[in-house]
Scaffold this motif. Structure first.
Motif, PDB file in Angstrom:
ATOM      1  N   LEU A  83       0.818  -1.206   0.000  1.00  0.00           N
ATOM      2  CA  LEU A  83       0.000   0.000   0.000  1.00  0.00           C
ATOM      3  C   LEU A  83       0.853   1.258   0.000  1.00  0.00           C
ATOM      4  N   VAL A  84       1.950   1.234   0.758  1.00  0.00           N
ATOM      5  CA  VAL A  84       2.874   2.381   0.767  1.00  0.00           C
ATOM      6  C   VAL A  84       3.439   2.610  -0.629  1.00  0.00           C
ATOM      7  N   ASN A  85       3.835   1.533  -1.298  1.00  0.00           N
ATOM      8  CA  ASN A  85       4.430   1.659  -2.626  1.00  0.00           C
ATOM      9  C   ASN A  85       3.407   2.046  -3.687  1.00  0.00           C
ATOM     10  N   LEU A  86       2.152   1.608  -3.518  1.00  0.00           N
ATOM     11  CA  LEU A  86       1.110   1.992  -4.468  1.00  0.00           C
ATOM     12  C   LEU A  86       0.706   3.455  -4.308  1.00  0.00           C
ATOM     13  N   TRP A  87       0.781   3.963  -3.085  1.00  0.00           N
ATOM     14  CA  TRP A  87       0.302   5.312  -2.807  1.00  0.00           C
ATOM     15  C   TRP A  87       1.293   6.395  -3.229  1.00  0.00           C
ATOM     16  N   GLY A  88       2.580   6.180  -2.961  1.00  0.00           N
ATOM     17  CA  GLY A  88       3.565   7.235  -3.191  1.00  0.00           C
ATOM     18  C   GLY A  88       4.526   6.914  -4.324  1.00  0.00           C
ATOM     19  N   PRO A  89       5.367   7.888  -4.661  1.00  0.00           N
ATOM     20  CA  PRO A  89       6.327   7.689  -5.748  1.00  0.00           C
ATOM     21  C   PRO A  89       7.463   6.747  -5.371  1.00  0.00           C
ATOM     22  N   GLN A  90       7.753   6.649  -4.068  1.00  0.00           N
ATOM     23  CA  GLN A  90       8.838   5.774  -3.625  1.00  0.00           C
ATOM     24  C   GLN A  90       8.393   4.311  -3.683  1.00  0.00           C
ATOM     25  N   LYS A  91       9.195   3.470  -4.305  1.00  0.00           N
ATOM     26  CA  LYS A  91       8.868   2.045  -4.436  1.00  0.00           C
ATOM     27  C   LYS A  91       9.904   1.194  -3.720  1.00  0.00           C
ATOM     28  N   THR A  92      10.424   1.710  -2.622  1.00  0.00           N
ATOM     29  CA  THR A  92      11.552   1.045  -1.986  1.00  0.00           C
ATOM     30  C   THR A  92      11.138   0.306  -0.721  1.00  0.00           C
ATOM     31  N   ILE A  93      11.972  -0.632  -0.339  1.00  0.00           N
ATOM     32  CA  ILE A  93      11.852  -1.351   0.929  1.00  0.00           C
ATOM     33  C   ILE A  93      13.264  -1.542   1.458  1.00  0.00           C
ATOM     34  N   SER A  94      13.430  -1.427   2.753  1.00  0.00           N
ATOM     35  CA  SER A  94      14.766  -1.580   3.332  1.00  0.00           C
ATOM     36  C   SER A  94      15.250  -3.015   3.177  1.00  0.00           C
ATOM     37  N   TYR A  95      16.550  -3.188   3.266  1.00  0.00           N
ATOM     38  CA  TYR A  95      17.123  -4.531   3.173  1.00  0.00           C
ATOM     39  C   TYR A  95      16.534  -5.436   4.264  1.00  0.00           C
ATOM     40  N   GLY A  96      16.465  -4.895   5.505  1.00  0.00           N
ATOM     41  CA  GLY A  96      15.915  -5.683   6.612  1.00  0.00           C
ATOM     42  C   GLY A  96      14.452  -6.029   6.392  1.00  0.00           C
ATOM     43  N   GLY A  97      13.689  -5.047   5.870  1.00  0.00           N
ATOM     44  CA  GLY A  97      12.278  -5.298   5.597  1.00  0.00           C
ATOM     45  C   GLY A  97      12.085  -6.361   4.537  1.00  0.00           C
ATOM     46  N   CYS A  98      12.952  -6.351   3.530  1.00  0.00           N
ATOM     47  CA  CYS A  98      12.873  -7.349   2.470  1.00  0.00           C
ATOM     48  C   CYS A  98      13.184  -8.745   3.009  1.00  0.00           C
ATOM     49  N   VAL A  99      14.208  -8.823   3.862  1.00  0.00           N
ATOM     50  CA  VAL A  99      14.585 -10.106   4.459  1.00  0.00           C
ATOM     51  C   VAL A  99      13.433 -10.660   5.295  1.00  0.00           C
ATOM     52  N   VAL A 100      12.815  -9.788   6.107  1.00  0.00           N
ATOM     53  CA  VAL A 100      11.682 -10.217   6.938  1.00  0.00           C
ATOM     54  C   VAL A 100      10.543 -10.724   6.055  1.00  0.00           C
ATOM     55  N   GLN A 101      10.284 -10.017   4.955  1.00  0.00           N
ATOM     56  CA  GLN A 101       9.197 -10.427   4.053  1.00  0.00           C
ATOM     57  C   GLN A 101       9.421 -11.812   3.497  1.00  0.00           C
ATOM     58  N   PHE A 102      10.628 -12.087   2.947  1.00  0.00           N
ATOM     59  CA  PHE A 102      10.755 -13.397   2.312  1.00  0.00           C
ATOM     60  C   PHE A 102      10.953 -14.521   3.322  1.00  0.00           C
ATOM     61  N   TYR A 103      11.460 -14.223   4.537  1.00  0.00           N
ATOM     62  CA  TYR A 103      11.496 -15.246   5.578  1.00  0.00           C
ATOM     63  C   TYR A 103      10.073 -15.640   5.987  1.00  0.00           C
ATOM     64  N   ILE A 104       9.251 -14.637   6.314  1.00  0.00           N
ATOM     65  CA  ILE A 104       7.920 -14.923   6.844  1.00  0.00           C
ATOM     66  C   ILE A 104       6.990 -15.459   5.755  1.00  0.00           C
ATOM     67  N   SER A 105       7.023 -14.870   4.556  1.00  0.00           N
ATOM     68  CA  SER A 105       6.128 -15.345   3.490  1.00  0.00           C
ATOM     69  C   SER A 105       6.469 -16.785   3.101  1.00  0.00           C
ATOM     70  N   HIS A 106       7.762 -17.115   3.073  1.00  0.00           N
ATOM     71  CA  HIS A 106       8.178 -18.491   2.787  1.00  0.00           C
ATOM     72  C   HIS A 106       7.683 -19.437   3.877  1.00  0.00           C
TER      73      HIS A 106
END
Length: 320
Positions: A83-106
């Protein structure tokens, strides 16, 4: 955007998502927000009634509550950042946030595959072994099967995600998706990923293919048992018992098969994002609707809880 550390991993990742179709982003923001709210409320109600109503303290609703908890956790891992990426021009995620995403989603994805197989076994025991059902699906076994689902998913995530995290990315930080997924991180690596791919295929076989085979075997036996039922009422009850689970399994595995069995270099990558959006956002929203719309027990339990809460509120207010 190519900010990176002195090592091999970038500080941030750029989630390209749906940026190639900017006119769709506002529409998707509204739709995803609505689906997310309905998903959390619907699955929250399933958990609430399964815990509070003693009549629903059965194996079926115990596993259903686990499935609802999985759905809430999975969507919450991905949707806020989307939702953050859809709403604003910034399409970024921190390295730590990305790691958390693929650990938990997996972790949660693998857990759901096993849990759906466990739920199919529960339906098999209910229909094919009705006289021994309470003995077979005793509380200790239900707790054990649920624990195996969660811990099994966590184990494969810890192994696969850790191997992926150790890959040097050499500053590559553009991910052509709306969330961080293990295969996409592997594509950014600047070294050979053969070991990671072997581990991923092995884990996929154990946690996706084998559970699907167990589900098909369970429903093969169920179909044979249903065909032997002579009364129309008996057939209807058996159908109602299994239809919701079959619908959920079809939605879940149908989207996965479409996603992961298309060619790696397919031109339908953009279409694949919408399929991923479907199983990430829409399927978790549909699961509680599928289970409640055809289930009088859940609807009645929810009605009783609402009525009790209203009575308590009235008593607390006292006479006017």
């Amino acid at each position: 955007m190519m900010e990176e550390t002195n090592g091999s991993s970038p500080h941030i990742f750029v989630l390209l998502g749906f940026s190639a179709q900017p006119s769709l982003e506002l529409v998707l923001f509204i739709l995803v927000s609505g689906f997310y709210v309905v998903s959390v409320l619907g699955n929250g109600i399933i958990i609430l009634v399964s815990c509070k109503d003693m009549r629903l303290h059965t194996p079926m609703y115990f596993f259903l509550a686990n499935l609802s908890l999985l759905d809430i956790s999975f969507t919450t891992t991905i949707v806020p950042q989307l939702l953050v990426n859809l709403w604003g021009p910034q399409k970024t995620i921190s390295y730590g946030g990305c790691v958390v995403q693929f650990y938990i989603s997996h972790w949660l994805g693998a857990t759901e595959c096993v849990l759906l197989a466990v739920m199919a076994y529960d339906r098999y025991a209910a229909i094919c072994r009705p006289l021994h059902y309470t003995v077979i699906m005793r509380p200790q076994l239900c707790l054990c099967l649920a624990s195996v689902s969660w811990l099994g998913g966590l184990t494969t995530s810890m192994v696969g995600s850790t191997l992926t995290m150790l890959l040097p990315l050499c500053g590559n930080n553009h991910i052509d998706h709306f969330f961080c997924e293990m295969p996409l991180i592997m594509q950014l690596a600047c070294v050979d990923t053969s070991l990671n791919e072997v581990e991923m295929y092995l884990a996929s076989f154990i946690f996706v293919v084998l559970p699907l085979c167990l589900i098909l075997v369970s429903y093969g036996h169920i179909a044979q048992a249903v065909l032997k039922i002579r009364s129309a009422e008996g057939c209807r009850k058996a159908f109602n018992t299994c239809s919701s689970h079959v619908a959920v399994v079809s939605l879940f595995y149908g989207s996965i098969i479409f996603m992961y069995f298309q060619p790696a270099k397919s031109n339908s990558h953009e279409q694949g994002k919408f399929i991923a959006l479907f199983y990430t956002i829409v399927t978790p929203m549909l699961n509680p609707l599928i289970y409640t719309l055809r289930n009088k027990d859940v609807k009645n339990a929810f009605g009783h809880i609402v009525a009790e809460d209203c009575c308590r509120f009235t008593e607390l207010q006292g006479p006017i």
